[in-house]
Design a protein around this motif. Structure first.
Motif, mmCIF file in Angstrom:
data_model
loop_
_atom_site.group_PDB
_atom_site.id
_atom_site.type_symbol
_atom_site.label_atom_id
_atom_site.label_comp_id
_atom_site.label_asym_id
_atom_site.label_seq_id
_atom_site.Cartn_x
_atom_site.Cartn_y
_atom_site.Cartn_z
ATOM 1 N N LEU A 77 -53.038 78.628 19.589
ATOM 2 C CA LEU A 77 -52.460 77.551 20.392
ATOM 3 C C LEU A 77 -52.791 77.724 21.869
ATOM 4 O O LEU A 77 -52.946 76.733 22.598
ATOM 5 N N ALA A 78 -52.947 78.998 22.313
ATOM 6 C CA ALA A 78 -53.266 79.246 23.724
ATOM 7 C C ALA A 78 -54.625 78.671 24.095
ATOM 8 O O ALA A 78 -54.883 78.333 25.255
ATOM 9 N N LEU A 79 -55.497 78.524 23.084
ATOM 10 C CA LEU A 79 -56.815 77.934 23.333
ATOM 11 C C LEU A 79 -56.702 76.518 23.873
ATOM 12 O O LEU A 79 -57.601 76.021 24.543
ATOM 13 N N PHE A 80 -55.593 75.851 23.548
ATOM 14 C CA PHE A 80 -55.473 74.426 23.864
ATOM 15 C C PHE A 80 -54.444 74.142 24.955
ATOM 16 O O PHE A 80 -54.192 73.002 25.292
ATOM 17 N N ALA A 82 -49.170 86.624 16.125
ATOM 18 C CA ALA A 82 -50.169 86.794 17.194
ATOM 19 C C ALA A 82 -51.305 85.781 17.034
ATOM 20 O O ALA A 82 -51.810 85.228 18.019
ATOM 21 N N GLN A 83 -51.676 85.538 15.761
ATOM 22 C CA GLN A 83 -52.741 84.564 15.502
ATOM 23 C C GLN A 83 -52.304 83.165 15.939
ATOM 24 O O GLN A 83 -53.080 82.415 16.534
ATOM 25 N N VAL A 84 -51.067 82.801 15.636
ATOM 26 C CA VAL A 84 -50.535 81.497 16.049
ATOM 27 C C VAL A 84 -50.644 81.351 17.565
ATOM 28 O O VAL A 84 -51.163 80.350 18.078
ATOM 29 N N ARG A 85 -50.153 82.372 18.293
ATOM 30 C CA ARG A 85 -50.150 82.292 19.759
ATOM 31 C C ARG A 85 -51.570 82.200 20.304
ATOM 32 O O ARG A 85 -51.854 81.419 21.220
ATOM 33 N N LYS A 86 -52.478 82.968 19.700
ATOM 34 C CA LYS A 86 -53.879 82.968 20.149
ATOM 35 C C LYS A 86 -54.520 81.593 19.925
ATOM 36 O O LYS A 86 -55.187 81.047 20.806
ATOM 37 N N MET A 95 -57.774 69.424 27.765
ATOM 38 C CA MET A 95 -57.443 69.950 26.435
ATOM 39 C C MET A 95 -58.662 69.975 25.520
ATOM 40 O O MET A 95 -58.825 70.855 24.714
ATOM 41 N N ARG A 96 -59.558 68.964 25.685
ATOM 42 C CA ARG A 96 -60.781 69.021 24.878
ATOM 43 C C ARG A 96 -61.918 69.558 25.748
ATOM 44 O O ARG A 96 -61.671 70.304 26.680
ATOM 45 N N GLY A 97 -63.138 69.174 25.442
ATOM 46 C CA GLY A 97 -64.251 69.570 26.283
ATOM 47 C C GLY A 97 -64.886 70.869 25.829
ATOM 48 O O GLY A 97 -65.949 71.234 26.282
ATOM 49 N N PHE A 98 -64.221 71.598 24.920
ATOM 50 C CA PHE A 98 -64.910 72.729 24.304
ATOM 51 C C PHE A 98 -64.754 72.602 22.795
ATOM 52 O O PHE A 98 -63.892 71.868 22.306
ATOM 53 N N LEU A 143 -55.103 74.993 12.806
ATOM 54 C CA LEU A 143 -54.359 73.955 13.524
ATOM 55 C C LEU A 143 -53.879 72.889 12.546
ATOM 56 O O LEU A 143 -52.745 72.417 12.612
ATOM 57 N N ALA A 144 -54.771 72.507 11.623
ATOM 58 C CA ALA A 144 -54.407 71.502 10.620
ATOM 59 C C ALA A 144 -53.240 72.012 9.766
ATOM 60 O O ALA A 144 -52.338 71.257 9.414
#
Lengths: 228, 228
Positions: free
Chosen positions: B54-57, B48-52, B1-4, B14-15
């Motif tokens: 959260l998909a990062l993580f 779409a922004q929300v999904r984008k 989940m981290r590392g980037f 996110l906050a």
């Protein structure tokens, strides 16, 4: 010079360039010319960024000489409307609101170029209404906000009320003619398209910083949790 | 989940997602599932922004159902390290510093999920050193900052000292092991690459807002300058 909307990040840097030039002047050693190579590091950006930002607004610099410092400062003041008095109203004279009023009143007293006048404050507390903060800023009833906003010609509103009432306060400010809001309440505001909101949200800033901490550190001395 | 390293703007959102979920919970009606179409408007972004973001993580959502609200909240807390206590130190117990301490102490008292503990404050004033703010936060001598920072396991530093000494205070905090700073002083800080600074600079925010005001308004009643 106007007529287009510069990106927010550019505006942020213009404000920093202006403040760097003001600082030099306040320190008593304003240079005649300043190059992008000198101005960039003061703000933490590259000289190319400085030139690009300023080129958006016209041709201020001279090849090999730099920018005429006094002229650049005047131009930046004009772009940011910092060449005239701007009346600010603050809603919510709690601890944070009171502190911000005093901070800005002190800034204005120390710096003749500080364009912001804390012209009015608003609260619901009858003990505060009718008093002044620091002998300077009168506190009005929040119910009179639209009227006072017009009368006092307020242009920027600072919101330091609890999150639960921040939206209705913003609506009242906009009703009175405010077009720019600095919101300290920990909530998102919904406003008309021609109203600009910036957020100074302390708990959100802290939450964001949390991301960069990584997992809980092991204390250097290997001890247990701090007490105290 | 981290590392980037996610972009700063993503972390900011996110906050805000986390805070929106927390608010629902505090208000006593936490939903079982929440869709990106529900979460987006709460934060002022598209679904779409929300999904984008959260998909990062990872893959939190279920097609047609949305996100498990409790699970999403827990994941966001983990990403932002808000699932554990974070000790905060504040330098400069003037009006603004004092107000910020009290604000955060109150937040922590009202919200059990508020991860920030105002664990120490620092000042140069002998009258303040040795006292506590709100009976909670002890005030130490600024000279002891690196040592106290380590002892109290401070992870975030808030700077509310005058601009002229902000850099040296930041240096002391970093020396004590601080990796994240929220700077209210009206000046740019220079820190090591692994230290993260966010700015909450009131006068700079006001300067930026000035851009959006345009030329001085004509008052609706056509009268002269407001008095008052």
């Amino acid at each position: 010079m106007r007529g287009f909307r510069a990106p927010d990040v550019t505006i942020g840097r213009l404000a920093e360039y202006l403040r760097a030039l003001n600082s030099m002047d306040l320190a008593g050693h304003p240079p005649r010319f300043i190059s992008s190579h000198e101005l960039g590091p003061l703000v933490g950006v590259t000289s190319a960024q400085v030139r690009k930002d300023l080129a958006l607004f016209g041709e201020f610099g001279k090849q090999g000489v730099g920018y005429d410092a006094a002229n650049l400062r005047r131009e930046l003041q004009q772009i940011l409307n910092a060449d005239r008095r701007i009346n600010v109203g603050l809603a919510g004279v709690g601890e944070l609101g009171d502190a911000l009023l005093r901070y800005n009143i002190r800034r204005a007293a120390q710096d003749r170029e500080y364009p912001f006048v804390m012209a009015a404050a608003f609260d619901t507390n009858p003990k505060k209404i009718g008093t002044t903060v620091d002998g300077v800023t009168p506190v009005y009833n929040v119910l009179d906000m639209p009227e006072v906003t017009r009368q006092k010609d307020l242009e920027i509103g600072i919101i330091t009320v609890p999150a639960s009432v921040a939206q209705s306060v913003a609506d009242s400010l906009v009703k009175g003619g405010i077009r720019a809001i600095l919101n300290f309440a920990p909530t998102k505001l919904t406003v008309r398209e021609d109203v600009r909101v910036r957020y100074a949200d302390v708990s959100l800033e802290l939450l964001c910083l949390g991301y960069y901490l990584g997992p809980r550190r092991v204390r250097p001395d290997g001890g247990g949790p701090a007490t105290g």
